[in-house]
Design a protein around this motif. Structure first.
Motif, PDB file in Angstrom:
ATOM      1  N   PHE A 124      47.526  45.212  48.410  1.00 12.48           N
ATOM      2  CA  PHE A 124      46.848  46.881  48.071  1.00 12.48           C
ATOM      3  C   PHE A 124      47.879  47.706  48.178  1.00 12.48           C
ATOM      4  O   PHE A 124      47.882  48.646  47.601  1.00 12.48           O
ATOM      5  CB  PHE A 124      45.898  46.191  49.583  1.00 12.48           C
ATOM      6  CG  PHE A 124      44.628  47.473  49.148  1.00 12.48           C
ATOM      7  CD1 PHE A 124      44.370  48.789  48.107  1.00 12.48           C
ATOM      8  CD2 PHE A 124      44.585  47.515  50.982  1.00 12.48           C
ATOM      9  CE1 PHE A 124      43.590  49.426  48.515  1.00 12.48           C
ATOM     10  CE2 PHE A 124      43.703  49.001  50.936  1.00 12.48           C
ATOM     11  CZ  PHE A 124      43.072  49.724  49.722  1.00 12.48           C
ATOM     12  N   LYS A 153      42.393  39.152  44.617  1.00 13.07           N
ATOM     13  CA  LYS A 153      41.866  40.250  45.652  1.00 13.07           C
ATOM     14  C   LYS A 153      42.472  40.545  47.194  1.00 13.07           C
ATOM     15  O   LYS A 153      43.095  40.272  47.255  1.00 13.07           O
ATOM     16  CB  LYS A 153      40.909  39.367  46.722  1.00 13.07           C
ATOM     17  CG  LYS A 153      39.577  38.648  45.521  1.00 13.07           C
ATOM     18  CD  LYS A 153      38.164  38.214  46.259  1.00 13.07           C
ATOM     19  CE  LYS A 153      37.131  38.688  45.662  1.00 13.07           C
ATOM     20  NZ  LYS A 153      36.382  37.926  46.330  1.00 13.07           N
ATOM     21  N   THR A 154      42.933  42.119  47.227  1.00 10.62           N
ATOM     22  CA  THR A 154      43.478  42.370  48.173  1.00 10.62           C
ATOM     23  C   THR A 154      42.811  43.370  49.185  1.00 10.62           C
ATOM     24  O   THR A 154      42.249  43.256  48.679  1.00 10.62           O
ATOM     25  CB  THR A 154      44.653  42.746  48.200  1.00 10.62           C
ATOM     26  OG1 THR A 154      44.168  44.283  47.311  1.00 10.62           O
ATOM     27  CG2 THR A 154      45.543  42.444  46.551  1.00 10.62           C
ATOM     28  N   ALA A 155      43.428  43.352  49.996  1.00  4.37           N
ATOM     29  CA  ALA A 155      41.800  44.004  51.211  1.00  4.37           C
ATOM     30  C   ALA A 155      42.658  44.529  52.959  1.00  4.37           C
ATOM     31  O   ALA A 155      44.062  43.545  53.022  1.00  4.37           O
ATOM     32  CB  ALA A 155      40.832  43.622  51.164  1.00  4.37           C
ATOM     33  N   ASN A 163      37.687  43.134  54.448  1.00  2.00           N
ATOM     34  CA  ASN A 163      37.966  43.241  53.038  1.00  2.00           C
ATOM     35  C   ASN A 163      37.206  44.018  51.917  1.00  2.00           C
ATOM     36  O   ASN A 163      37.079  43.663  51.402  1.00  2.00           O
ATOM     37  CB  ASN A 163      37.482  41.291  52.740  1.00  2.00           C
ATOM     38  CG  ASN A 163      38.511  40.684  53.071  1.00  2.00           C
ATOM     39  OD1 ASN A 163      40.260  41.301  53.753  1.00  2.00           O
ATOM     40  ND2 ASN A 163      38.424  39.520  54.036  1.00  2.00           N
ATOM     41  N   ILE A 165      37.604  47.308  52.378  1.00  2.00           N
ATOM     42  CA  ILE A 165      38.261  48.465  51.346  1.00  2.00           C
ATOM     43  C   ILE A 165      39.453  47.735  51.043  1.00  2.00           C
ATOM     44  O   ILE A 165      40.423  46.922  51.258  1.00  2.00           O
ATOM     45  CB  ILE A 165      38.971  49.663  51.938  1.00  2.00           C
ATOM     46  CG1 ILE A 165      37.795  50.244  52.804  1.00  2.00           C
ATOM     47  CG2 ILE A 165      39.694  50.395  51.528  1.00  2.00           C
ATOM     48  CD1 ILE A 165      36.806  50.838  52.134  1.00  2.00           C
ATOM     49  N   GLY A 166      39.336  47.576  49.235  1.00  2.00           N
ATOM     50  CA  GLY A 166      40.787  47.011  49.146  1.00  2.00           C
ATOM     51  C   GLY A 166      41.000  47.033  46.672  1.00  2.00           C
ATOM     52  O   GLY A 166      39.674  47.917  47.056  1.00  2.00           O
ATOM     53  N   LEU A 167      41.279  45.829  46.890  1.00  2.00           N
ATOM     54  CA  LEU A 167      41.425  46.074  44.472  1.00  2.00           C
ATOM     55  C   LEU A 167      41.905  44.812  44.786  1.00  2.00           C
ATOM     56  O   LEU A 167      42.532  44.075  44.876  1.00  2.00           O
ATOM     57  CB  LEU A 167      41.825  47.502  44.573  1.00  2.00           C
ATOM     58  CG  LEU A 167      43.472  47.397  44.790  1.00  2.00           C
ATOM     59  CD1 LEU A 167      44.762  46.725  44.816  1.00  2.00           C
ATOM     60  CD2 LEU A 167      43.647  49.007  44.419  1.00  2.00           C
TER      61      LEU A 167
ATOM     62  N   GLY B 127      38.028  53.338  43.815  1.00  2.00           N
ATOM     63  CA  GLY B 127      38.525  52.510  43.031  1.00  2.00           C
ATOM     64  C   GLY B 127      38.769  51.438  44.613  1.00  2.00           C
ATOM     65  O   GLY B 127      39.205  50.239  43.917  1.00  2.00           O
ATOM     66  N   THR B 128      38.841  51.659  45.397  1.00  2.00           N
ATOM     67  CA  THR B 128      39.350  50.515  46.402  1.00  2.00           C
ATOM     68  C   THR B 128      37.768  50.630  47.837  1.00  2.00           C
ATOM     69  O   THR B 128      37.951  49.272  48.521  1.00  2.00           O
ATOM     70  CB  THR B 128      40.113  51.264  47.374  1.00  2.00           C
ATOM     71  OG1 THR B 128      39.789  52.414  48.126  1.00  2.00           O
ATOM     72  CG2 THR B 128      41.054  51.915  46.618  1.00  2.00           C
ATOM     73  N   PHE B 129      36.901  51.026  47.156  1.00  2.00           N
ATOM     74  CA  PHE B 129      35.597  50.679  48.167  1.00  2.00           C
ATOM     75  C   PHE B 129      34.974  49.830  47.668  1.00  2.00           C
ATOM     76  O   PHE B 129      34.789  49.241  46.239  1.00  2.00           O
ATOM     77  CB  PHE B 129      34.475  51.576  48.012  1.00  2.00           C
ATOM     78  CG  PHE B 129      33.398  51.152  48.787  1.00  2.00           C
ATOM     79  CD1 PHE B 129      33.239  52.115  50.361  1.00  2.00           C
ATOM     80  CD2 PHE B 129      32.022  50.911  48.717  1.00  2.00           C
ATOM     81  CE1 PHE B 129      32.646  51.779  51.012  1.00  2.00           C
ATOM     82  CE2 PHE B 129      31.588  50.898  49.716  1.00  2.00           C
ATOM     83  CZ  PHE B 129      31.497  51.682  50.923  1.00  2.00           C
ATOM     84  N   GLY B 130      34.637  48.487  48.675  1.00  2.00           N
ATOM     85  CA  GLY B 130      34.059  47.077  47.528  1.00  2.00           C
ATOM     86  C   GLY B 130      35.134  46.292  46.890  1.00  2.00           C
ATOM     87  O   GLY B 130      34.772  46.289  45.582  1.00  2.00           O
ATOM     88  N   ARG B 131      36.179  47.367  46.645  1.00  2.00           N
ATOM     89  CA  ARG B 131      37.722  46.249  45.739  1.00  2.00           C
ATOM     90  C   ARG B 131      37.024  47.154  44.055  1.00  2.00           C
ATOM     91  O   ARG B 131      37.109  46.764  43.173  1.00  2.00           O
ATOM     92  CB  ARG B 131      37.505  44.603  45.578  1.00  2.00           C
ATOM     93  CG  ARG B 131      38.847  44.729  46.527  1.00  2.00           C
ATOM     94  CD  ARG B 131      39.062  42.980  46.301  1.00  2.00           C
ATOM     95  NE  ARG B 131      39.510  42.275  48.041  1.00  2.00           N
ATOM     96  CZ  ARG B 131      38.499  41.229  48.464  1.00  2.00           C
ATOM     97  NH1 ARG B 131      37.712  41.336  48.430  1.00  2.00           N
ATOM     98  NH2 ARG B 131      38.999  40.640  49.520  1.00  2.00           N
ATOM     99  N   GLY B 132      36.169  48.178  43.757  1.00  2.00           N
ATOM    100  CA  GLY B 132      35.920  48.802  43.297  1.00  2.00           C
ATOM    101  C   GLY B 132      34.412  48.752  42.884  1.00  2.00           C
ATOM    102  O   GLY B 132      33.938  47.793  43.002  1.00  2.00           O
TER     103      GLY B 132
END
Lengths: 375, 375
Positions: A124, A153-155, A163, A165-167, B127-132
């Protein structure tokens, strides 16, 4: 001039993206990593931020750091306290600030050395540092091998959800160092097996039988079964993730056991390890599958027995408030329009596709509550 | 078994990605936005998080929010205090927590309503909420039109550097509402013109002449020249960003004036608006260009004159410590191997390509210091 449009033009950004990478499984892969870097794995980059936790630092991160310096690269180690509790926005900010302080900019590569918490967090950080720098995963736990090497998956966790908040961020390469498993506390090894059992439950009845027959050797870290487990873990997950590129939705099956699992993990205030919580979540998912007539009672008992053979918990600890747990389920990422949704087993080694591309079933809160109260 | 590799397999993730989107320039575009959503701009999503700042909230965000509710969508407004000082990881976390608190999950779309700070921050959150999750930009300032509608850059500032934590994230669509410019304080309008003048300096001598001839009308917000400015801004930036897809590196020219500009902005503790700092940075870049024989003294004077005509500052304020400023330059994203790098003008309307694909020149600290001491 209200409503008058003067100009409307299109920004065309269609392109081919290739995020392919290699996964290497083996023993003591530090030398391999350094050789790969010398051969251009990280392109022309000469500066490496080794991100690790307080347990892995001395055992694996420092040797990698020292080997990098020896080869003439610039490198620093960034350490955070081990454990799921560190997987926060605050730890991310702390490492970012430490990197900025040492004048890291976009011309660097991150090397994550550790378990799932390290690879999740470092991946992340890599995704947002300087709007994205490359990263390499050096996974030292079975859990990281199962959960963090395929899928991108990163978070981080937040007080209100794990998990969320991530991307998605793909590494340059993943190293799975089986030798490192021997340095783990037994509880960590056992915890890592939960994702392995999940993979078997959802996708591979034969692998389920294999685990049933070889569980003792696996826990003893006998090389041959560990190799098989590492390989199968990546393979099953890879097939799911790859198919998901075409059939969006399939990926959701990786959430088997995670609806209740993640909620318990958070409510236990991380007294339960991720795998331990997932183990309990798998039992909940199996019970729900029995409830909906998708799994035989006998097969559910086999799932519970395998988890127990691995030494994993299969009941919700007494200190978890059941009503709080039901409420917590709504923080799950699968929730749609305020409805709980569960991935369910369809016999051992398979999950149910409810409608084309939909692998999660809406479950009434009352039904979920019943299952939870019965555990 | 040290060094023995048991398995090495490849994760293939090559695919076609289409991030194309439309930019619509016009007057009072709320109705257009709602119509687009009704026609499927955000797919099947029914829940919208309207992110805005304390100034824009009443004027533009609330009408959009109310129109969404009227059409039967779920929506909430998330407001943060206006100004560059809010563009932080803390504000991002605060909005994320507020969204989680209201049980937002992955099935939502973010609508950013405001200037560059709002679109930068909301795009990063998306971009990062719920991985996008998808997002829409409704830009209410000239600066957002110039700086935030093309290129997909999103970011927050940290105590040690501006815009270094963020990601590339493309919106579903951008609305540039020229009517909104009339509600801005004059200082904000003027600040926004700095990026416009930068675009002219780096890419379009004819547009530079146009700005020179029409600056007064532009500042008075006469519709025709404002339309032309909005259009030219997007067009110039779009061409740079599109070409950069092929020639990596070209995009760096958008940094003209930003090396010194961003450093001053931070050191002023945001007393200077972004555009005001960029204006001073443009003068520094022009001076350096003169120093290296790339720009005539007379043309540099024209640049300074145009900035002054717009009402922008062209000198470093007295309260900025010059030595601290030199030191701060090293936090710039263009720094490579610890060396300062500047984008330089090559006459008005052009920048110098030093070697193929390289548009930034290494500049000795002493040279940068001389220029700064002379301002």
């Amino acid at each position: 001039m209200k409503g008058r449009t003067m100009r409307n033009f299109r920004v065309s950004l269609k392109k081919v993206v290739d995020d392919s990478y290699d996964i290497e499984v083996g023993y003591e892969l530090t030398t391999r990593l350094i050789d790969d870097i010398k051969e251009g794995l990280a392109g022309k980059l000469k500066r490496f931020a080794v991100i690790t936790d307080s347990i892995v630092e001395e055992l694996y991160a420092r040797p990698i750091y020292e080997a990098l310096l020896e080869e003439g690269y610039k490198a620093d180690i960034f350490v955070f306290p081990e454990g799921e509790k560190s997987k926060t926005r605050e730890t991310k900010a702390m490492i970012e600030d430490a990197m900025l302080e040492k004048e890291y900019r976009r011309d660097c590569c991150i090397i994550a050395v550790g378990g799932g918490v390290v690879t999740d967090l470092a991946g992340f950080i890599a995704g947002t540092f300087g709007r994205g720098v490359p990263f390499i995963n050096y996974a030292t736990t079975l859990l990281a091998a199962a959960d963090a090497s395929v899928g991108g998956k990163t978070a981080v966790d937040t007080p209100r959800a794990t998990n969320l908040i991530g991307l998605f961020n793909q590494p340059l390469k993943v190293y799975i160092d089986i030798a490192a498993w021997q340095t783990l506390p037994k509880r960590q090894i056992v915890s890592g097996l939960a994702e392995t059992i999940k993979h078997a439950c959802m996708a591979d009845a034969e692998f389920f039988d294999y685990l049933d027959r070889h569980m003792e050797e696996i826990i003893n870290l006998d090389p041959a079964p560990c190799e098989h487990v590492a390989e199968k873990n990546c393979q099953i997950k890879y097939e799911v993730v790859m198919k998901d590129e075409k059939e969006a939705g399939l990926r959701e099956i990786l959430n088997l056991g995670h609806t209740v699992g993640r909620a318990i993990e958070t409510l236990s205030d991380y007294k339960l390890l991720h795998g331990e919580a997932v183990s309990i979540g798998l039992v909940a998912a199996a019970s729900l599958s029995v409830h909906f007539g998708l799994l035989k009672e006998r097969d559910m008992e086999r799932v519970v027995a395998l988890l127990e053979k691995a030494g994993l918990p299969t009941e919700i600890p007494d200190y978890i408030d059941r009503e709080a747990l039901v409420k917590k389920l709504y923080t799950d990422k699968k929730v749609r329009d305020g409805k709980l949704r569960f991935v369910l087993m369809d016999g051992i080694g398979s999950v149910r596709e409810f409608t084309p591309g939909v692998f999660a079933k809406e479950v009434e809160e009352e039904t979920a509550r019943e299952i939870i109260m019965g555990m």
